[in-house]
Write an enzyme that holds these catalytic residues in place. Structure first.
Site, PDB file in Angstrom:
ATOM      1  N   LYS A 202       0.852  -1.189   0.000  1.00 47.66           N
ATOM      2  CA  LYS A 202       0.000   0.000   0.000  1.00 47.66           C
ATOM      3  C   LYS A 202       0.890   1.242   0.000  1.00 47.66           C
ATOM      4  O   LYS A 202       1.734   1.415   0.888  1.00 47.66           O
ATOM      5  CB  LYS A 202      -0.884  -0.014   1.255  1.00 47.66           C
ATOM      6  CG  LYS A 202      -1.750   1.221   1.370  1.00 47.66           C
ATOM      7  CD  LYS A 202      -2.753   1.106   2.504  1.00 47.66           C
ATOM      8  CE  LYS A 202      -3.563   2.367   2.648  1.00 47.66           C
ATOM      9  NZ  LYS A 202      -4.566   2.281   3.716  1.00 47.66           N
ATOM     10  N   LYS A 225       1.311   9.982   5.797  1.00 47.99           N
ATOM     11  CA  LYS A 225       1.439   8.585   6.216  1.00 47.99           C
ATOM     12  C   LYS A 225       2.718   7.945   5.678  1.00 47.99           C
ATOM     13  O   LYS A 225       2.808   6.721   5.573  1.00 47.99           O
ATOM     14  CB  LYS A 225       0.188   7.809   5.760  1.00 47.99           C
ATOM     15  CG  LYS A 225      -1.120   8.343   6.368  1.00 47.99           C
ATOM     16  CD  LYS A 225      -2.304   7.403   6.176  1.00 47.99           C
ATOM     17  CE  LYS A 225      -3.554   7.933   6.883  1.00 47.99           C
ATOM     18  NZ  LYS A 225      -4.688   6.977   6.804  1.00 47.99           N
ATOM     19  N   LYS A 256      -2.274  -1.405  -3.794  1.00 44.68           N
ATOM     20  CA  LYS A 256      -3.142  -0.236  -3.659  1.00 44.68           C
ATOM     21  C   LYS A 256      -2.303   1.033  -3.742  1.00 44.68           C
ATOM     22  O   LYS A 256      -1.283   1.101  -3.065  1.00 44.68           O
ATOM     23  CB  LYS A 256      -3.849  -0.331  -2.307  1.00 44.68           C
ATOM     24  CG  LYS A 256      -4.759   0.813  -1.999  1.00 44.68           C
ATOM     25  CD  LYS A 256      -5.348   0.632  -0.631  1.00 44.68           C
ATOM     26  CE  LYS A 256      -6.181   1.872  -0.329  1.00 44.68           C
ATOM     27  NZ  LYS A 256      -6.580   1.916   1.044  1.00 44.68           N
ATOM     28  N   SER A 282     -10.429   5.647  -4.307  1.00 40.27           N
ATOM     29  CA  SER A 282     -11.384   6.747  -4.430  1.00 40.27           C
ATOM     30  C   SER A 282     -10.966   7.800  -5.459  1.00 40.27           C
ATOM     31  O   SER A 282     -11.796   8.283  -6.230  1.00 40.27           O
ATOM     32  CB  SER A 282     -11.573   7.400  -3.065  1.00 40.27           C
ATOM     33  OG  SER A 282     -10.332   7.826  -2.529  1.00 40.27           O
ATOM     34  N   TYR A 321     -15.452   0.901  -6.378  1.00 35.00           N
ATOM     35  CA  TYR A 321     -16.741   1.575  -6.127  1.00 35.00           C
ATOM     36  C   TYR A 321     -17.674   1.436  -7.329  1.00 35.00           C
ATOM     37  O   TYR A 321     -18.849   1.747  -7.230  1.00 35.00           O
ATOM     38  CB  TYR A 321     -16.494   3.055  -5.787  1.00 35.00           C
ATOM     39  CG  TYR A 321     -15.562   3.211  -4.613  1.00 35.00           C
ATOM     40  CD1 TYR A 321     -16.035   3.026  -3.314  1.00 35.00           C
ATOM     41  CD2 TYR A 321     -14.209   3.489  -4.793  1.00 35.00           C
ATOM     42  CE1 TYR A 321     -15.170   3.123  -2.228  1.00 35.00           C
ATOM     43  CE2 TYR A 321     -13.334   3.592  -3.714  1.00 35.00           C
ATOM     44  CZ  TYR A 321     -13.824   3.404  -2.431  1.00 35.00           C
ATOM     45  OH  TYR A 321     -12.969   3.482  -1.373  1.00 35.00           O
TER      46      TYR A 321
HETATM   47  C1  PBG Z   1      -6.979   3.569   5.689  1.00 36.70           C
HETATM   48  C2  PBG Z   1      -7.544   3.297   4.345  1.00 36.70           C
HETATM   49  C3  PBG Z   1      -7.450   4.203   3.289  1.00 36.70           C
HETATM   50  C4  PBG Z   1      -8.116   3.615   2.209  1.00 36.70           C
HETATM   51  C5  PBG Z   1      -8.589   2.373   2.619  1.00 36.70           C
HETATM   52  N1  PBG Z   1      -8.202   2.176   3.957  1.00 36.70           N
HETATM   53  C6  PBG Z   1      -6.886   5.570   3.231  1.00 36.70           C
HETATM   54  C7  PBG Z   1      -5.589   5.862   3.786  1.00 36.70           C
HETATM   55  O1  PBG Z   1      -4.696   5.026   3.924  1.00 36.70           O
HETATM   56  O2  PBG Z   1      -5.413   7.038   4.128  1.00 36.70           O
HETATM   57  C8  PBG Z   1      -8.257   4.281   0.885  1.00 36.70           C
HETATM   58  C9  PBG Z   1      -9.333   3.818  -0.031  1.00 36.70           C
HETATM   59  C10 PBG Z   1      -9.655   4.738  -1.147  1.00 36.70           C
HETATM   60  O3  PBG Z   1      -9.004   5.786  -1.366  1.00 36.70           O
HETATM   61  O4  PBG Z   1     -10.615   4.416  -1.862  1.00 36.70           O
HETATM   62  N2  PBG Z   1      -7.007   2.649   6.623  1.00 36.70           N
END
Ligand code: PBG
Length: 333
Positions: A202, A225, A256, A282, A321
């Site tokens: 991720k 992060k 991801k 997203s 989505y």
């Molecule tokens: C955080 C989490 C995130 C997403 C899924 N779980 C965001 C992040 O790490 O800040 C993102 C999913 C998306 O953008 O559709 N636990």
């Protein structure tokens, strides 16, 4: 090995593109409703459906409405949904205790869906960001996101989800050691059949922007992060993370974001052969929605092409989505 290929005119590669029938016959990859995991957002209240401005068509729903969505998913043939809680600032604390509360929105949703639509698989999110006052996935001590204390909390959170009836635990926090710790706890507590789909590779991505609005983390998050999510410049590190998580007991792994990281999907599938998923996040969704709402691209065609790209890159499934829209289109044939 590439077979030898004679040259023009013996070989005319356009021959196999000449009609829809032949194109279908030689197509290597196909998209099916079985490929989708549908992420949904649950919040407090009753009868609530609240649109999310940066994600057109996506809603935050109260538990009763999430059950309707779960039924819709099952009717469309979507195999799984993934539940994310929305929490207002007043529901967030420094000790993140809401994360393992058996009665938090996510756990109530899991119980309600399991009672109403038992055939649907339920995936969860394991990370503290949706309960943390500062929006981070782990505890913050003197400005540092601490690892080991966070892992203890993630284990409690995962166990509360398994107890609520979750089928697939989805650790998205990127702390070191959490897969092994969650796996041992699940084994010890009689949840041998609960699966782990690890958000293994991720990245620290700006494509998560709209999601942080969706879960209420945008206003809360202090800093970034980057000390736990991956640097977008790295590829080998993704292989080490995937291997580590599989060794610790992950059943499935995820890359991801999705489309900008298809090279990673392909490497993961080729190197490990494990069930491999990508998350079309997203920001990717929002970009396609915004361009199509402006009439700049064709919504349905771009949606399907983007989803097909994941299959071509070797993914076994996609968190998206678009799942219900794509499922409806596939059903029409
Ligand atoms: C955080 C989490 C995130 C997403 C899924 N779980 C965001 C992040 O790490 O800040 C993102 C999913 C998306 O953008 O559709 N636990």
């Amino acid at each position: 090995m590439r077979p030898t290929q004679s040259c023009f005119p013996a070989t005319r590669l356009r021959r196999t593109r000449q009609s829809a029938a032949v194109r279908a016959m030689v197509r290597q990859n196909t998209l099916s409703v079985d490929d989708f995991i549908w992420p949904v957002f649950v919040r407090s209240g009753e009868g609530v459906e609240e649109p999310i401005a940066s994600m057109p068509g996506v809603m935050r729903r109260s538990v009763d409405r999430i059950v309707d969505v779960a039924r819709e998913a099952a009717d469309l043939g979507i195999p799984a949904i993934c539940i994310f809680p929305y929490t207002g600032l007043e529901e967030r604390t420094e000790d993140c205790a809401g994360a393992w509360d058996p009665d938090n929105h996510a756990n109530r949703a899991i119980r309600a869906i399991k009672a109403a639509v038992p055939e649907l698989a339920i995936m969860t999110d394991v990370a503290l960001d949706t309960y943390n006052i500062n929006g981070h996935d782990g505890f913050v001590e003197n400005g540092e996101i601490v690892n080991d204390r966070t892992v203890d909390a993630l284990v409690k959170m995962a166990l509360s989800q398994a107890e609520a009836g979750a089928d697939i635990i989805g650790p998205s926090d990127m702390m070191d050691g959490r897969i092994g710790a969650i796996r041992s706890a699940l084994e010890a507590q009689g949840h041998q059949n609960v699966m782990i789909l690890s958000y293994a590779a991720k990245y620290a991505s700006a494509f998560y922007g709209p999601f942080r609005d969706a879960v209420g983390a945008s206003g809360a998050l202090t800093g970034d992060k980057k000390t736990y999510q991956m640097d977008p410049g790295n590829s080998d590190e993704a292989m080490r993370l995937i291997e580590r998580d599989l060794t610790e007991g992950a059943d499935m792994v995820m890359v991801k974001p999705g489309l900008p990281y298809l090279d990673i999907c392909r490497r993961v599938k080729d190197s490990f052969g494990a069930p491999t998923f990508a998350y079309q996040v997203s920001g990717e969704y929002a970009m396609i929605k915004a361009a199509s709402e402006n009439g700049w691209v064709d919504h349905d065609r771009v949606m399907m092409e983007s989803l097909m790209a994941f299959k071509r890159a070797g993914c076994d499934g996609i968190l998206t989505y678009f799942a219900p829209d794509a499922a409806r289109l596939l059903a029409k044939g």
